[in-house]
Design a protein around this motif. Structure first.
Motif, PDB file in Angstrom:
ATOM      1  N   GLY A 110       0.809  -1.220   0.000  1.00 20.43           N
ATOM      2  CA  GLY A 110       0.000   0.000   0.000  1.00 20.43           C
ATOM      3  C   GLY A 110       0.837   1.262   0.000  1.00 20.43           C
ATOM      4  O   GLY A 110       0.360   2.328  -0.424  1.00 20.43           O
ATOM      5  N   ASP A 111       2.083   1.154   0.448  1.00 18.95           N
ATOM      6  CA  ASP A 111       2.969   2.320   0.443  1.00 18.95           C
ATOM      7  C   ASP A 111       3.250   2.801  -0.971  1.00 18.95           C
ATOM      8  O   ASP A 111       3.622   3.962  -1.173  1.00 18.95           O
ATOM      9  CB  ASP A 111       4.294   1.980   1.132  1.00 18.95           C
ATOM     10  CG  ASP A 111       4.121   1.757   2.628  1.00 18.95           C
ATOM     11  OD1 ASP A 111       3.016   2.031   3.145  1.00 18.95           O
ATOM     12  OD2 ASP A 111       5.078   1.300   3.269  1.00 18.95           O
ATOM     13  N   PHE A 112       3.107   1.917  -1.945  1.00 22.08           N
ATOM     14  CA  PHE A 112       3.318   2.312  -3.333  1.00 22.08           C
ATOM     15  C   PHE A 112       2.034   2.788  -3.996  1.00 22.08           C
ATOM     16  O   PHE A 112       2.083   3.453  -5.030  1.00 22.08           O
ATOM     17  CB  PHE A 112       3.891   1.134  -4.149  1.00 22.08           C
ATOM     18  CG  PHE A 112       5.149   0.564  -3.586  1.00 22.08           C
ATOM     19  CD1 PHE A 112       6.165   1.393  -3.142  1.00 22.08           C
ATOM     20  CD2 PHE A 112       5.332  -0.806  -3.495  1.00 22.08           C
ATOM     21  CE1 PHE A 112       7.347   0.872  -2.617  1.00 22.08           C
ATOM     22  CE2 PHE A 112       6.509  -1.344  -2.984  1.00 22.08           C
ATOM     23  CZ  PHE A 112       7.510  -0.498  -2.536  1.00 22.08           C
ATOM     24  N   MET A 113       0.886   2.426  -3.398  1.00 28.31           N
ATOM     25  CA  MET A 113      -0.387   2.743  -4.017  1.00 28.31           C
ATOM     26  C   MET A 113      -1.008   4.038  -3.498  1.00 28.31           C
ATOM     27  O   MET A 113      -1.727   4.724  -4.225  1.00 28.31           O
ATOM     28  CB  MET A 113      -1.381   1.594  -3.784  1.00 28.31           C
ATOM     29  CG  MET A 113      -0.878   0.239  -4.263  1.00 28.31           C
ATOM     30  SD  MET A 113      -0.535   0.221  -6.038  1.00 28.31           S
ATOM     31  CE  MET A 113      -2.178   0.500  -6.698  1.00 28.31           C
ATOM     32  N   THR A 114      -0.754   4.374  -2.234  1.00 29.94           N
ATOM     33  CA  THR A 114      -1.405   5.541  -1.642  1.00 29.94           C
ATOM     34  C   THR A 114      -0.753   6.878  -1.990  1.00 29.94           C
ATOM     35  O   THR A 114      -1.464   7.882  -2.080  1.00 29.94           O
ATOM     36  CB  THR A 114      -1.455   5.387  -0.105  1.00 29.94           C
ATOM     37  OG1 THR A 114      -0.133   5.112   0.396  1.00 29.94           O
ATOM     38  CG2 THR A 114      -2.374   4.245   0.279  1.00 29.94           C
ATOM     39  N   PRO A 115       0.565   6.970  -2.189  1.00 28.78           N
ATOM     40  CA  PRO A 115       1.142   8.275  -2.547  1.00 28.78           C
ATOM     41  C   PRO A 115       0.634   8.751  -3.904  1.00 28.78           C
ATOM     42  O   PRO A 115       0.207   7.945  -4.731  1.00 28.78           O
ATOM     43  CB  PRO A 115       2.651   8.004  -2.589  1.00 28.78           C
ATOM     44  CG  PRO A 115       2.855   6.778  -1.785  1.00 28.78           C
ATOM     45  CD  PRO A 115       1.623   5.952  -2.001  1.00 28.78           C
ATOM     46  N   PRO A 116       0.633  10.054  -4.113  1.00 24.75           N
ATOM     47  CA  PRO A 116       0.164  10.602  -5.396  1.00 24.75           C
ATOM     48  C   PRO A 116       1.190  10.397  -6.510  1.00 24.75           C
ATOM     49  O   PRO A 116       1.786  11.337  -7.031  1.00 24.75           O
ATOM     50  CB  PRO A 116      -0.037  12.093  -5.088  1.00 24.75           C
ATOM     51  CG  PRO A 116       0.945  12.376  -3.998  1.00 24.75           C
ATOM     52  CD  PRO A 116       1.015  11.129  -3.164  1.00 24.75           C
ATOM     53  N   SER A 118       1.787   8.529 -10.236  1.00 22.89           N
ATOM     54  CA  SER A 118       1.143   7.928 -11.394  1.00 22.89           C
ATOM     55  C   SER A 118       1.894   6.652 -11.770  1.00 22.89           C
ATOM     56  O   SER A 118       3.042   6.439 -11.348  1.00 22.89           O
ATOM     57  CB  SER A 118       1.143   8.908 -12.562  1.00 22.89           C
ATOM     58  OG  SER A 118       2.472   9.100 -13.038  1.00 22.89           O
ATOM     59  N   PRO A 119       1.263   5.771 -12.568  1.00 17.88           N
ATOM     60  CA  PRO A 119       1.979   4.573 -13.031  1.00 17.88           C
ATOM     61  C   PRO A 119       3.287   4.903 -13.746  1.00 17.88           C
ATOM     62  O   PRO A 119       4.274   4.179 -13.597  1.00 17.88           O
ATOM     63  CB  PRO A 119       0.974   3.913 -13.975  1.00 17.88           C
ATOM     64  CG  PRO A 119      -0.359   4.328 -13.452  1.00 17.88           C
ATOM     65  CD  PRO A 119      -0.161   5.731 -12.952  1.00 17.88           C
ATOM     66  N   VAL A 120       3.313   5.987 -14.506  1.00 18.04           N
ATOM     67  CA  VAL A 120       4.545   6.373 -15.200  1.00 18.04           C
ATOM     68  C   VAL A 120       5.651   6.670 -14.191  1.00 18.04           C
ATOM     69  O   VAL A 120       6.803   6.217 -14.342  1.00 18.04           O
ATOM     70  CB  VAL A 120       4.306   7.596 -16.096  1.00 18.04           C
ATOM     71  CG1 VAL A 120       5.629   8.112 -16.661  1.00 18.04           C
ATOM     72  CG2 VAL A 120       3.351   7.257 -17.226  1.00 18.04           C
ATOM     73  N   GLU A 121       5.327   7.412 -13.156  1.00 15.26           N
ATOM     74  CA  GLU A 121       6.319   7.775 -12.143  1.00 15.26           C
ATOM     75  C   GLU A 121       6.786   6.554 -11.374  1.00 15.26           C
ATOM     76  O   GLU A 121       7.983   6.433 -11.044  1.00 15.26           O
ATOM     77  CB  GLU A 121       5.720   8.817 -11.203  1.00 15.26           C
ATOM     78  CG  GLU A 121       5.449  10.150 -11.887  1.00 15.26           C
ATOM     79  CD  GLU A 121       4.333  10.949 -11.238  1.00 15.26           C
ATOM     80  OE1 GLU A 121       4.046  12.049 -11.733  1.00 15.26           O
ATOM     81  OE2 GLU A 121       3.736  10.466 -10.242  1.00 15.26           O
ATOM     82  N   GLN A 122       5.882   5.625 -11.089  1.00 13.56           N
ATOM     83  CA  GLN A 122       6.267   4.412 -10.377  1.00 13.56           C
ATOM     84  C   GLN A 122       7.165   3.522 -11.228  1.00 13.56           C
ATOM     85  O   GLN A 122       8.185   3.022 -10.744  1.00 13.56           O
ATOM     86  CB  GLN A 122       5.007   3.652  -9.948  1.00 13.56           C
ATOM     87  CG  GLN A 122       4.219   4.351  -8.843  1.00 13.56           C
ATOM     88  CD  GLN A 122       2.905   3.661  -8.562  1.00 13.56           C
ATOM     89  OE1 GLN A 122       2.194   3.240  -9.476  1.00 13.56           O
ATOM     90  NE2 GLN A 122       2.557   3.532  -7.289  1.00 13.56           N
ATOM     91  N   VAL A 123       6.789   3.316 -12.477  1.00 13.10           N
ATOM     92  CA  VAL A 123       7.600   2.473 -13.353  1.00 13.10           C
ATOM     93  C   VAL A 123       8.989   3.072 -13.541  1.00 13.10           C
ATOM     94  O   VAL A 123      10.005   2.368 -13.494  1.00 13.10           O
ATOM     95  CB  VAL A 123       6.901   2.274 -14.712  1.00 13.10           C
ATOM     96  CG1 VAL A 123       7.839   1.606 -15.711  1.00 13.10           C
ATOM     97  CG2 VAL A 123       5.640   1.446 -14.547  1.00 13.10           C
ATOM     98  N   LEU A 124       9.057   4.381 -13.741  1.00 11.34           N
ATOM     99  CA  LEU A 124      10.357   5.027 -13.918  1.00 11.34           C
ATOM    100  C   LEU A 124      11.223   4.886 -12.668  1.00 11.34           C
ATOM    101  O   LEU A 124      12.419   4.593 -12.758  1.00 11.34           O
ATOM    102  CB  LEU A 124      10.161   6.509 -14.257  1.00 11.34           C
ATOM    103  CG  LEU A 124       9.819   6.843 -15.704  1.00 11.34           C
ATOM    104  CD1 LEU A 124       9.543   8.343 -15.847  1.00 11.34           C
ATOM    105  CD2 LEU A 124      10.949   6.426 -16.637  1.00 11.34           C
TER     106      LEU A 124
END
Length: 273
Positions: A110-116, A118-124
């Motif tokens: 959930g620590d990866f899902m709750t912050p604002p 986007s999928p692009v920012e997470q993948v990068l």
């Protein structure tokens, strides 16, 4: 009671509105991924270097004089780029896959899902963090191998292009494996039956053109072959396969893996269940 003047009214805190790319969140997640492996550097940086040196000891030092040059290239010089690339591939994959799988087991996904973010920012962030570890291990391995053999650098662009490209590809493959896996046995299956065979059957320690058929032709369909071949070309100036095909395949895999990872984050694949 008189109404409170509008100027004195208490306005509840509003959620922060991010316009465009969330650089702060991206930098934070990327820094987290880098600090994960940096804190245990003995395991993540030193151990792979020891493994590479053991390979050099077995394949080069122990058979010194028994291994003839390969197309005029000393055997040690031929093997060294393959060993470096092998460490880049394995460690980039390990960084992102272990990060996501451990988060699942610790209940921290959930620590990866709750912050604002986007999928692009997470993948990068995940892929660049993994690539950083892969490139760092590759650089340290190169420095450790130099006392055994003086590696020339014929084309620095090829060293950088295929080294960074391979780290990004395996970093994103690690993201996909980390999201898919539900236990460590699943991750072991990917490592032992996909990553390791593709690595060892890609010409790391030999020229694939010397293999008998059908293994010779099959090797040219192995994407790891083009990554290692292009990386080795950057050092010795000679490529077994098509360099143009390797450049195009590397770029194509980076784009394809990026879209696959984006889809998994956008749909919440095994993240929201």
């Amino acid at each position: 009671m008189k109404d409170m003047p509008a100027a004195d009214a208490v306005v509840p805190p509003q959620p922060r509105d991010y316009h465009g790319f969330n650089w702060g969140g991206f930098a934070t997640l990327y820094a987290r991924e880098v600090r994960r492996f940096w804190k245990v550097g003995l395991q993540t940086l030193a151990a792979p270097v020891v493994t590479a040196l053991l390979y050099m000891m077995v394949f080069v030092v122990a058979v010194r004089g028994a291994s003839p040059p390969i197309d005029g290239t000393p055997f040690a010089v031929f093997v060294a780029p393959g060993l470096i690339m092998m460490q880049i591939l394995n460690n980039a994959f390990a960084n992102s896959s272990s990060s996501l799988l451990q988060a699942k087991f610790n209940g921290l996904i959930g620590d990866f899902m709750t912050p604002p973010l986007s999928p692009v920012e997470q993948v990068l962030a995940f892929s660049l963090g993994a690539a950083t570890r892969g490139v760092a291990v590759g650089a340290v391995t190169l420095l450790a191998i130099l006392p055994f053999t003086a590696l020339p650098v014929a084309h620095i662009w090829a060293v950088l292009y295929f080294g960074i490209g391979a780290a990004l590809i395996l970093g994103m493959v690690g993201i996909m494996a980390g999201l898919w896996a539900e236990k460590f046995d699943h991750m072991a299956v990917v490592t032992n039956f996909v990553i390791m065979p593709l690595t060892f059957l890609s010409g790391t320690f030999y020229m694939v053109d010397r293999l008998p058929e059908p293994f010779r032709s099959a090797s040219h369909y192995n994407p790891f072959f083009y990554l290692i071949d292009g990386f080795r070309y950057g050092f010795i100036g000679h490529a077994e396969g098509s360099l143009l095909a390797g450049v195009g395949m590397t770029a194509g895999l980076v784009i394809a893996m990026a879209f696959a990872c984006l889809w998994m984050f956008e749909t919440g694949y095994k993240l929201k269940s």
